[in-house]
Design a protein around this motif. Sequence first.
Motif, PDB file in Angstrom:
ATOM      1  N   ARG A 134      -8.578   0.548 -17.316  1.00 18.31           N
ATOM      2  CA  ARG A 134      -9.640   1.554 -17.332  1.00 18.31           C
ATOM      3  C   ARG A 134     -10.935   1.057 -16.689  1.00 18.31           C
ATOM      4  O   ARG A 134     -11.670   1.826 -16.075  1.00 18.31           O
ATOM      5  N   GLY A 135     -11.181  -0.240 -16.771  1.00 16.77           N
ATOM      6  CA  GLY A 135     -12.413  -0.781 -16.238  1.00 16.77           C
ATOM      7  C   GLY A 135     -12.489  -0.824 -14.730  1.00 16.77           C
ATOM      8  O   GLY A 135     -13.591  -0.941 -14.177  1.00 16.77           O
ATOM      9  N   ASN A 136     -11.351  -0.751 -14.028  1.00 18.98           N
ATOM     10  CA  ASN A 136     -11.399  -0.827 -12.566  1.00 18.98           C
ATOM     11  C   ASN A 136     -10.475   0.153 -11.841  1.00 18.98           C
ATOM     12  O   ASN A 136     -10.374   0.122 -10.616  1.00 18.98           O
ATOM     13  N   SER A 137      -9.770   1.015 -12.585  1.00 18.60           N
ATOM     14  CA  SER A 137      -8.777   1.900 -11.967  1.00 18.60           C
ATOM     15  C   SER A 137      -9.346   3.212 -11.457  1.00 18.60           C
ATOM     16  O   SER A 137      -8.636   3.969 -10.772  1.00 18.60           O
ATOM     17  N   ARG A 138     -10.615   3.513 -11.785  1.00 11.15           N
ATOM     18  CA  ARG A 138     -11.191   4.830 -11.507  1.00 11.15           C
ATOM     19  C   ARG A 138     -10.333   5.934 -12.131  1.00 11.15           C
ATOM     20  O   ARG A 138     -10.222   7.040 -11.617  1.00 11.15           O
ATOM     21  N   GLU A 139      -9.691   5.561 -13.249  1.00 12.09           N
ATOM     22  CA  GLU A 139      -8.877   6.461 -14.070  1.00 12.09           C
ATOM     23  C   GLU A 139      -7.792   7.168 -13.256  1.00 12.09           C
ATOM     24  O   GLU A 139      -7.577   8.376 -13.361  1.00 12.09           O
ATOM     25  N   ARG A 140      -7.077   6.384 -12.487  1.00 13.22           N
ATOM     26  CA  ARG A 140      -5.907   6.895 -11.754  1.00 13.22           C
ATOM     27  C   ARG A 140      -4.959   5.741 -11.474  1.00 13.22           C
ATOM     28  O   ARG A 140      -5.345   4.562 -11.494  1.00 13.22           O
ATOM     29  N   VAL A 141      -3.708   6.075 -11.216  1.00 11.43           N
ATOM     30  CA  VAL A 141      -2.697   5.076 -10.899  1.00 11.43           C
ATOM     31  C   VAL A 141      -2.898   4.556  -9.478  1.00 11.43           C
ATOM     32  O   VAL A 141      -3.458   5.257  -8.626  1.00 11.43           O
ATOM     33  N   HIS A 142      -2.455   3.326  -9.219  1.00 10.41           N
ATOM     34  CA  HIS A 142      -2.604   2.710  -7.906  1.00 10.41           C
ATOM     35  C   HIS A 142      -1.257   2.200  -7.400  1.00 10.41           C
ATOM     36  O   HIS A 142      -0.303   2.027  -8.174  1.00 10.41           O
ATOM     37  N   GLU A 143      -1.182   1.927  -6.101  1.00 14.38           N
ATOM     38  CA  GLU A 143       0.037   1.386  -5.514  1.00 14.38           C
ATOM     39  C   GLU A 143       0.418   0.075  -6.187  1.00 14.38           C
ATOM     40  O   GLU A 143      -0.448  -0.687  -6.616  1.00 14.38           O
ATOM     41  N   VAL A 144       1.728  -0.193  -6.239  1.00 12.00           N
ATOM     42  CA  VAL A 144       2.188  -1.461  -6.792  1.00 12.00           C
ATOM     43  C   VAL A 144       1.764  -2.602  -5.871  1.00 12.00           C
ATOM     44  O   VAL A 144       1.563  -2.424  -4.664  1.00 12.00           O
ATOM     45  N   GLY A 145       1.581  -3.773  -6.456  1.00  9.20           N
ATOM     46  CA  GLY A 145       1.266  -4.950  -5.668  1.00  9.20           C
ATOM     47  C   GLY A 145      -0.166  -5.064  -5.209  1.00  9.20           C
ATOM     48  O   GLY A 145      -0.468  -5.897  -4.346  1.00  9.20           O
ATOM     49  N   GLY A 146      -1.048  -4.284  -5.769  1.00 13.12           N
ATOM     50  CA  GLY A 146      -2.439  -4.303  -5.328  1.00 13.12           C
ATOM     51  C   GLY A 146      -3.294  -5.369  -5.978  1.00 13.12           C
ATOM     52  O   GLY A 146      -4.459  -5.532  -5.622  1.00 13.12           O
ATOM     53  N   ARG A 147      -2.738  -6.076  -6.943  1.00  9.26           N
ATOM     54  CA  ARG A 147      -3.442  -7.166  -7.609  1.00  9.26           C
ATOM     55  C   ARG A 147      -2.596  -8.430  -7.528  1.00  9.26           C
ATOM     56  O   ARG A 147      -1.448  -8.401  -7.091  1.00  9.26           O
ATOM     57  N   LEU A 148      -3.140  -9.560  -7.932  1.00  9.51           N
ATOM     58  CA  LEU A 148      -2.453 -10.830  -7.782  1.00  9.51           C
ATOM     59  C   LEU A 148      -1.237 -10.922  -8.698  1.00  9.51           C
ATOM     60  O   LEU A 148      -1.265 -10.449  -9.838  1.00  9.51           O
ATOM     61  N   PRO A 149      -0.167 -11.580  -8.232  1.00 11.70           N
ATOM     62  CA  PRO A 149       1.012 -11.768  -9.080  1.00 11.70           C
ATOM     63  C   PRO A 149       0.815 -12.937 -10.031  1.00 11.70           C
ATOM     64  O   PRO A 149      -0.125 -13.733  -9.892  1.00 11.70           O
ATOM     65  N   LEU A 158       0.881  -6.406 -16.163  1.00 12.08           N
ATOM     66  CA  LEU A 158      -0.219  -5.881 -16.972  1.00 12.08           C
ATOM     67  C   LEU A 158      -0.940  -4.805 -16.172  1.00 12.08           C
ATOM     68  O   LEU A 158      -1.207  -4.964 -14.981  1.00 12.08           O
ATOM     69  N   GLY A 159      -1.243  -3.701 -16.835  1.00  7.72           N
ATOM     70  CA  GLY A 159      -1.978  -2.618 -16.192  1.00  7.72           C
ATOM     71  C   GLY A 159      -1.119  -1.731 -15.306  1.00  7.72           C
ATOM     72  O   GLY A 159       0.084  -1.911 -15.181  1.00  7.72           O
ATOM     73  N   ASN A 160      -1.772  -0.739 -14.732  1.00  9.58           N
ATOM     74  CA  ASN A 160      -1.202   0.296 -13.859  1.00  9.58           C
ATOM     75  C   ASN A 160      -0.313   1.261 -14.643  1.00  9.58           C
ATOM     76  O   ASN A 160      -0.713   2.394 -14.874  1.00  9.58           O
ATOM     77  N   VAL A 161       0.912   0.854 -15.024  1.00  7.26           N
ATOM     78  CA  VAL A 161       1.709   1.701 -15.916  1.00  7.26           C
ATOM     79  C   VAL A 161       2.343   0.837 -17.006  1.00  7.26           C
ATOM     80  O   VAL A 161       2.694  -0.324 -16.769  1.00  7.26           O
ATOM     81  N   TRP A 162       2.461   1.411 -18.189  1.00  3.22           N
ATOM     82  CA  TRP A 162       3.255   0.792 -19.244  1.00  3.22           C
ATOM     83  C   TRP A 162       4.702   0.740 -18.773  1.00  3.22           C
ATOM     84  O   TRP A 162       5.133   1.573 -17.964  1.00  3.22           O
ATOM     85  N   GLU A 163       5.481  -0.195 -19.315  1.00  2.12           N
ATOM     86  CA  GLU A 163       6.860  -0.365 -18.884  1.00  2.12           C
ATOM     87  C   GLU A 163       7.811  -0.285 -20.078  1.00  2.12           C
ATOM     88  O   GLU A 163       7.628  -0.973 -21.085  1.00  2.12           O
ATOM     89  N   TRP A 164       8.839   0.552 -19.928  1.00  2.11           N
ATOM     90  CA  TRP A 164       9.871   0.658 -20.947  1.00  2.11           C
ATOM     91  C   TRP A 164      10.668  -0.649 -21.033  1.00  2.11           C
ATOM     92  O   TRP A 164      11.005  -1.257 -20.020  1.00  2.11           O
ATOM     93  N   CYS A 165      10.997  -1.060 -22.247  1.00  3.02           N
ATOM     94  CA  CYS A 165      11.953  -2.135 -22.496  1.00  3.02           C
ATOM     95  C   CYS A 165      13.167  -1.565 -23.229  1.00  3.02           C
ATOM     96  O   CYS A 165      13.136  -0.443 -23.737  1.00  3.02           O
TER      97      CYS A 165
END
Length: 226
Positions: A134-149, A158-165
Motif C-alpha cells: 500500500r505504501g508504494n503501489s498507488r493502490e493498484r497491481v503491478h507487473e511481476v518482476g518489478g522489484r528485487l528478487p 511479498l506484496g503485489n498479490v497474495w498467493e494460494w497455498c
Amino acid sequence: MVSVPSGRVTLSDRRTRRSWPVEVASCLLAAFPVTRAEYARVTGRPAPAAREERLPVAEVSWTDAVGFCNALSVREGLRPAYRVDADGIGGDGIAWDTSADGYRLPAEAEWEHACRAGTDGPRYGPLDDIARYRGNSRERVHEVGGRLPNAWGLYDTLGNVWEWCWDLYDAEVYGSYRVLRGGGWFDEHWSCRASVRRRSHPTFRVDDVGFRVARSVGGGGQGPVG
C-alpha cells in the motif's frame, strides 16, 4: 522454475500463538506468480490486453488455481498432481497425489522456506525494494518482476498479490478454508512479512489474490501440513 533447496522452517500462527517446525524437501517453484497471459494461454480464457499480459492473474479461487495446475501439467505431458471428484468445487473433493510430477500449489512450509531464502527476519530485504504494497503501489497491481528478487531468484513473494497455498488453514475451526501468503498491493507493511498467514474459502475470488506454481523433485512432495 527456480530450484529451492531442502531445509527446515518454523511456521507460526498469531491467532493461536502456536509454532511448529517443518522439514522441507527440495522442490521447484516458479520465479514469478502466474501472469494473466499465462493463465489465458493455459485455460483458454480470452487473452488480456497487451499492457496487462505481465500483470499477475488475480480474482482466481483456490479451485481455479488447482484447475490451472492440472491443465498446465497435461499441456506439458506431466502427470497431474490433483485428483478431483464431484465435490471438488469446494476443495473437499480434491486430493494431492504426492507421487505425481505435474504442477501444483506450494505447500505452506515450502512457500515460507522459499520466501525466506535462508534469512530469518520478517523480510528478505527492505520492503520498498522487494515488494509492491500500500505504501508504494498507488493502490493498484503491478507487473511481476518489478522489484528485487530474493537470494534464490524468486520475485514478488511479498506484496503485489497474495498467493494460494495447498494447506488447510485450521480444519477444526475454519473447515475447508485454505492458506494465503505474502501480502498484496493494498496491504499495509505489517501484512507483507514472510510469516504472515491469511485464510479464505477455496471458492473465494478477489482482486489481490493470485498464485504461483510448484513441482516436486524426483517424485514425492511436502504433503499436507498443519
